[in-house]
Design a protein around this motif. Structure first.
Motif, short mmCIF file in Angstrom:
data_model
loop_
_atom_site.label_atom_id
_atom_site.label_comp_id
_atom_site.label_asym_id
_atom_site.label_seq_id
_atom_site.Cartn_x
_atom_site.Cartn_y
_atom_site.Cartn_z
N LYS A 186 11.12 4.77 3.92
CA LYS A 186 10.58 4.88 2.56
C LYS A 186 11.16 3.79 1.67
O LYS A 186 10.43 3.13 0.93
N LYS A 187 12.45 3.57 1.77
CA LYS A 187 13.11 2.53 0.97
C LYS A 187 12.57 1.15 1.35
O LYS A 187 12.26 0.33 0.48
N GLN A 188 12.44 0.89 2.64
CA GLN A 188 11.95 -0.41 3.10
C GLN A 188 10.51 -0.65 2.66
O GLN A 188 10.18 -1.75 2.21
N ILE A 189 9.67 0.36 2.80
CA ILE A 189 8.27 0.22 2.39
C ILE A 189 8.20 -0.05 0.90
O ILE A 189 7.48 -0.96 0.46
N GLY A 190 8.94 0.70 0.11
CA GLY A 190 8.96 0.49 -1.33
C GLY A 190 9.39 -0.91 -1.70
O GLY A 190 8.79 -1.55 -2.58
N LYS A 191 10.41 -1.41 -1.03
CA LYS A 191 10.89 -2.77 -1.29
C LYS A 191 9.80 -3.80 -1.02
O LYS A 191 9.55 -4.69 -1.83
N HIS A 192 9.12 -3.67 0.11
CA HIS A 192 8.11 -4.67 0.46
C HIS A 192 6.85 -4.55 -0.38
O HIS A 192 6.20 -5.56 -0.66
N ILE A 193 6.50 -3.36 -0.80
CA ILE A 193 5.38 -3.21 -1.72
C ILE A 193 5.70 -3.88 -3.05
O ILE A 193 4.88 -4.59 -3.63
N SER A 194 6.93 -3.69 -3.52
CA SER A 194 7.31 -4.23 -4.84
C SER A 194 7.39 -5.76 -4.86
O SER A 194 7.34 -6.37 -5.93
N LEU A 195 7.51 -6.39 -3.71
CA LEU A 195 7.60 -7.85 -3.65
C LEU A 195 6.28 -8.54 -4.01
O LEU A 195 6.28 -9.73 -4.33
N HIS A 196 5.18 -7.82 -3.98
CA HIS A 196 3.87 -8.43 -4.18
C HIS A 196 3.39 -8.22 -5.61
O HIS A 196 3.44 -7.12 -6.14
N LYS A 197 2.92 -9.30 -6.19
CA LYS A 197 2.32 -9.22 -7.53
C LYS A 197 0.85 -8.89 -7.35
O LYS A 197 0.21 -9.33 -6.41
N GLY A 198 0.33 -8.12 -8.25
CA GLY A 198 -1.09 -7.79 -8.19
C GLY A 198 -1.41 -6.74 -7.15
O GLY A 198 -0.54 -6.03 -6.64
N GLU A 199 -2.66 -6.68 -6.80
CA GLU A 199 -3.19 -5.67 -5.88
C GLU A 199 -2.73 -5.92 -4.45
O GLU A 199 -2.59 -7.06 -4.02
N ILE A 200 -2.55 -4.83 -3.71
CA ILE A 200 -2.13 -4.94 -2.31
C ILE A 200 -2.93 -3.95 -1.46
O ILE A 200 -3.36 -2.90 -1.94
N ILE A 201 -3.13 -4.32 -0.21
CA ILE A 201 -3.78 -3.47 0.79
C ILE A 201 -2.70 -3.07 1.78
O ILE A 201 -1.92 -3.92 2.22
N LEU A 202 -2.64 -1.79 2.13
CA LEU A 202 -1.61 -1.29 3.04
C LEU A 202 -2.22 -0.91 4.38
O LEU A 202 -3.22 -0.20 4.44
#
Length: 184
Positions: free
Chosen positions: A53-69
């Protein structure tokens, strides 16, 4: 400007990461230059959820704007866990879950992976969810797809005849569905 895709690996070791790299390559090729697939290595850390959960949150937060998971196997189940337990302000265009295990049972080692009973109610409502599972998956039973389909009735469900746990390393179907998001 590129559209960003974050791919979360199954398992946690370097062998799992290397195996899923074939999925990532297939997805990147099928999506083309308009998309950029990010594939960070997520090592097993201490804790019941391996630190996912921590790792996923970190990598999601690195991206500006919209993201696809996109997640495969353990990575797919941990994406659901993250999205149902952690509030994110990040704009997520879609969630694509491949060969996703539905964790149940009382074994201690499973407790960090299990979803809360009402996990579907906690997911952001506006995000389209896509589920993919091959009938001949020997690692995650096919009936796990039906469990998720019951919990997520608005999800798009793709039942695949053959391809095993890694869908023959062909994510062209996932790419087509990903591209369909920008058309709607």
């Amino acid at each position: 400007m590129n559209k960003h895709v974050l791919f979360i690996q199954g398992g946690g070791g370097k062998e799992d990461y290397a195996a899923d790299a074939n999925l990532v390559a297939s997805l990147q090729e099928a999506l083309g230059e308009t998309y950029l697939v990010h594939y960070p290595f997520l090592p097993n850390e201490s804790g019941l959820d391996f630190g996912r959960k921590k790792q996923i949150g970190k990598h999601i937060s690195l991206h500006k704007g919209e993201i696809i998971l996109v997640g495969h196997s353990l990575g797919a189940s941990m994406l659901l866990k993250y999205l149902s337990e952690i509030k994110t302000r990040k704009k997520i265009a879609g969630v694509f879950l491949i060969s996703t295990p539905f964790w149940s049972g009382d074994e201690d080692w499973k407790q960090g992976f299990k979803l809360h009973k009402n996990f579907a109610d906690k997911l952001p409502k506006h995000i389209p969810v896509f589920l993919y599972h091959s009938k001949d998956d020997k690692e995650v039973p096919f009936d796990h797809l039906e469990i998720y389909a019951q919990h997520l009735p608005k999800a798009t469900v793709r039942k695949i005849t053959s391809g095993g746990h890694h869908l023959n390393n062909d994510l062209s179907m996932v790419a087509r569905d990903t591209k369909s998001l920008s058309k709607s």
